[in-house]
Design an enzyme around this catalytic site. Sequence first.
Site, short mmCIF file in Angstrom:
data_model
loop_
_atom_site.label_atom_id
_atom_site.label_comp_id
_atom_site.label_asym_id
_atom_site.label_seq_id
_atom_site.Cartn_x
_atom_site.Cartn_y
_atom_site.Cartn_z
N HIS A 134 66.65 -14.85 44.16
CA HIS A 134 67.60 -14.51 42.86
C HIS A 134 66.73 -13.81 41.73
O HIS A 134 67.31 -13.50 40.96
CB HIS A 134 67.99 -16.06 42.44
N PHE A 379 67.00 -21.36 49.57
CA PHE A 379 65.78 -20.67 49.00
C PHE A 379 65.84 -19.80 48.12
O PHE A 379 65.30 -18.61 48.06
CB PHE A 379 65.07 -20.20 50.62
N CYS A 380 66.97 -19.95 47.06
CA CYS A 380 67.08 -18.97 45.99
C CYS A 380 67.51 -17.74 46.40
O CYS A 380 67.00 -16.68 45.86
CB CYS A 380 65.70 -19.05 44.87
N ALA A 381 68.03 -17.71 47.67
CA ALA A 381 68.48 -16.34 48.11
C ALA A 381 70.08 -16.59 48.45
O ALA A 381 70.46 -16.16 49.63
CB ALA A 381 67.57 -15.83 49.24
#
Length: 457
Positions: A134, A379-381
């Site tokens: 992100h 995982f921030c994706a």
Amino acid sequence: MEQKLMEYKTLNENLRKLVCGVDTEIPLNDGEMVTAINFDNAATTPPFVSALEEINNFSPWYSSIHRGTGYKSMLSSTLYENSRAVVSRFVGSDTDYNTVIFVKNTTEAINKLSYRLCNGDKKNTVLSTGMEHHSNDLPWRDKFNIDYVETDGCGRLSLKDLENKLIKYNDDVKLVTITGASNVTGYINPIYEIARLTHKYNAQLLVDAAQLVPHAPVDMKSIDSPEHIDYLVFSAHKMYAPFGIGVLIGPKQNFDIGNPDYVGGGTIQLVTRKYVMWDAPPHKDEAGSPNVMGVAALVGAIKTLNMIGMKNIEQCEKKLTKYTLEKLKKIPDIQLYCNADDKQPQVGIIPFNIKGVHHSITAKILSYEAGIAVRSGCFCAQPYMQKILKVSEEDIGNYVEKRKFPPYGVVRISFGVYNTIEEVDILVDMLMDIIKYKDQYLKKYKSTQEQLYFPNV
Ligand SMILES: Cc1ncc(COP(=O)(O)O)c(C=O)c1O
């Protein structure tokens, strides 16, 4: 084969001595004490002993930097300024052309660059990709016309789509911004080939090297090379120096223009009530008192990475990843979400799920029952994860509408240079145990309310 394994184990033992905390004992759920296993290095790494030593050795000399005339102040300023060259050399940056700006982390570095490149006209296009963290997606959204280079069904970047999009925007792409290695699948992108393509269509390239710089050699190359990398960002806490430092490298001339995103002390040459004259880069972009200790730690870590050799680190982690993948592939109930081969190289990151066990429960069991730290979730994706897990548009729409935290995700193992085959064997045994006694484990960990016991640390 046996001989090679022995050599690898000896090397591994020596590498472990360089890292702080590898022998730390932690309690399991039943109170038994075990040596902690850390397979969560993509999130952050433990410090190198050398990073701590650098801080300790420097501490008696530490003082305020830049404007102090005291001896210690001048020495601290020199250490801080000289560190830029150490960092530059480490990633092959052209020191005459580029500037090294110290920031907090990769996220701050990308945000800073997004403000620098933005001229208030949202018509400029930035090409990001479908596999970004992100931090390399959100900063571009509100300032540019953003488009995403697609990934295939296995999550690998499509260079064909990159070229198609560069053609489609007809030389109007300001920046291609791409991860050096994915923090979800570990796939390494061919950054030099991407640089060549990007420059062919008169755009510039930013490589988010948060997951690449700690695990493989990176060379920004001379500005004369069509394969040079225009901007590079990374975080020290993912490369064994967790003391709040990150790096943004890019062409000096591009930081000369415009106002800095953060303003205040340290950024100016002259201020009147009506007039501000900014300092030259990099100082203009380092508002406030700089994190000298963080920089000292980063230099200490770089010395150790150089001593081991980034090629050796890459090889070591590759061996461990291959060994783990071979073991995991043989377990029928394990679903892997990466598909690397020689054509698609990978850093030591392995995403997986145990069939029928929620990713968060697997992570919890590994921690509570075996002292193994992994990470679970997206995982921030999230857009990348949605694609990999084939989450339907309808489901995504429902989560958005109900403002629900997405329940999907995977478990991620991520290696550092100090992880061992023995640790992987413990993990594999534990995964097989979870699969064998799935019902019992699921019953035991159904509730997420268990309290962890933390000793005095
Ligand atoms: C590929 C990638 N980019 C960016 C980031 C953000 O790094 P930081 O949290 O240090 O800013 C991460 C963190 O995991 C990452 O893996």
